[in-house]
Design an enzyme around this catalytic site. Structure first.
Site, PDB file in Angstrom:
ATOM      1  N   LEU A  48     -18.898  92.114 -20.970  1.00 33.52           N
ATOM      2  CA  LEU A  48     -18.465  93.474 -20.671  1.00 33.52           C
ATOM      3  C   LEU A  48     -16.982  93.387 -20.365  1.00 33.52           C
ATOM      4  O   LEU A  48     -16.545  92.474 -19.663  1.00 33.52           O
ATOM      5  CB  LEU A  48     -19.196  94.033 -19.443  1.00 33.52           C
ATOM      6  CG  LEU A  48     -20.672  94.383 -19.617  1.00 33.52           C
ATOM      7  CD1 LEU A  48     -21.293  94.696 -18.261  1.00 33.52           C
ATOM      8  CD2 LEU A  48     -20.832  95.565 -20.552  1.00 33.52           C
ATOM      9  N   ASP A  49     -16.191  94.335 -20.864  1.00 31.99           N
ATOM     10  CA  ASP A  49     -14.752  94.269 -20.590  1.00 31.99           C
ATOM     11  C   ASP A  49     -14.474  94.599 -19.124  1.00 31.99           C
ATOM     12  O   ASP A  49     -15.355  95.042 -18.385  1.00 31.99           O
ATOM     13  CB  ASP A  49     -13.960  95.152 -21.555  1.00 31.99           C
ATOM     14  CG  ASP A  49     -14.283  96.624 -21.443  1.00 31.99           C
ATOM     15  OD1 ASP A  49     -14.366  97.135 -20.309  1.00 31.99           O
ATOM     16  OD2 ASP A  49     -14.442  97.281 -22.482  1.00 31.99           O
ATOM     17  N   GLU A  50     -13.253  94.403 -18.714  1.00 27.29           N
ATOM     18  CA  GLU A  50     -12.859  94.556 -17.312  1.00 27.29           C
ATOM     19  C   GLU A  50     -13.172  95.951 -16.766  1.00 27.29           C
ATOM     20  O   GLU A  50     -13.547  96.105 -15.609  1.00 27.29           O
ATOM     21  CB  GLU A  50     -11.356  94.263 -17.197  1.00 27.29           C
ATOM     22  CG  GLU A  50     -10.833  94.217 -15.794  1.00 27.29           C
ATOM     23  CD  GLU A  50      -9.372  93.810 -15.737  1.00 27.29           C
ATOM     24  OE1 GLU A  50      -8.858  93.684 -14.615  1.00 27.29           O
ATOM     25  OE2 GLU A  50      -8.732  93.629 -16.799  1.00 27.29           O
ATOM     26  N   SER A  52     -15.594  97.939 -17.743  1.00 23.07           N
ATOM     27  CA  SER A  52     -17.013  98.276 -17.860  1.00 23.07           C
ATOM     28  C   SER A  52     -17.789  97.600 -16.745  1.00 23.07           C
ATOM     29  O   SER A  52     -17.354  96.622 -16.161  1.00 23.07           O
ATOM     30  CB  SER A  52     -17.548  97.845 -19.221  1.00 23.07           C
ATOM     31  OG  SER A  52     -16.863  98.521 -20.253  1.00 23.07           O
ATOM     32  N   ARG A 150     -15.576  96.364 -27.776  1.00 26.43           N
ATOM     33  CA  ARG A 150     -15.391  97.711 -27.207  1.00 26.43           C
ATOM     34  C   ARG A 150     -16.054  98.800 -28.065  1.00 26.43           C
ATOM     35  O   ARG A 150     -15.577  99.930 -28.180  1.00 26.43           O
ATOM     36  CB  ARG A 150     -13.901  97.998 -26.984  1.00 26.43           C
ATOM     37  CG  ARG A 150     -13.283  97.057 -25.961  1.00 26.43           C
ATOM     38  CD  ARG A 150     -11.800  97.268 -25.765  1.00 26.43           C
ATOM     39  NE  ARG A 150     -11.484  98.508 -25.069  1.00 26.43           N
ATOM     40  CZ  ARG A 150     -11.379  98.646 -23.751  1.00 26.43           C
ATOM     41  NH1 ARG A 150     -11.607  97.616 -22.970  1.00 26.43           N
ATOM     42  NH2 ARG A 150     -11.051  99.798 -23.222  1.00 26.43           N
TER      43      ARG A 150
END
Length: 193
Positions: A48-50, A52, A150
């Protein structure tokens, strides 16, 4: 026979899905390793990106990572979007939309998408999303079987409703349930299918 260890974590907003910085520019970032004393060889499965949050699986078994990345395992997200999402936008999401992955055109696979009404009961985020004076927001549930970079954010933007908040709530048969932000639970095995 090697014994693998598995964990479920509620990744908080503002954390990277890695354990240590491997690049100098990340020295002021938050890493998963600061949340728990994980065993050596641990890896996140399906990052998960930063910005999220939500369900993240951690394991010492690389085969689990391969399974989660396969199209056999669904990933479900609750997404707060900018604006009052329309039925037309949801229909477009369901059919698949054109996005860009690393500068190359990509058409997403058909997916499940529906408006969440009532709004899901989720923990408030530590950093405020925005003020109500900026207009309405709405929530949608999106379930995909792929996981491009993403992707969900790009999908909602492609139909005119940019993502404000993204929470992964399910991977296969594993649900986030009532696990609070930054909480970690060790499990015996993952029930993914």
């Amino acid at each position: 026979m090697e014994t693998h260890r598995h964990f479920i974590i509620h990744k908080p907003f503002g954390y990277l899905s890695q354990f240590v910085s491997n690049q100098g520019k990340q020295k002021n970032k938050n890493f998963l390793g600061s949340l728990y004393d994980f065993p050596e060889g641990i890896m996140s499965v399906g990052r998960l990106d930063e910005d999220s949050e939500g369900l993240l699986l951690l394991t010492t078994d690389g085969k689990v990572s391969e399974l989660v990345r396969s199209r056999e395992v669904e990933k479900e997200y609750y997404v707060q979007v900018d604006g009052d999402i329309t039925g037309e936008a949801i229909a477009l999401l369901q059919k698949g939309v054109d996005i860009s992955i690393y500068g190359k055109p990509y058409k997403t696979l058909p997916c499940q998408a529906c408006r969440l009404d009532p709004v899901p009961d989720v923990e408030p985020r530590a950093k405020k999303i925005r003020d109500e004076r900026h207009g309405p927001t709405s929530w949608v549930a999106i379930t995909i079987t792929e996981g491009k970079f993403r992707q969900v954010r790009k999908m909602t933007a492609a139909v005119g409703f940019p993502t404000l908040r993204l929470i992964r709530v399910r991977i296969g048969g594993i649900r986030l349930e009532d696990l609070g932000a930054a909480q970690v639970v060790e499990v015996k095995d993952f029930n993914l299918l």
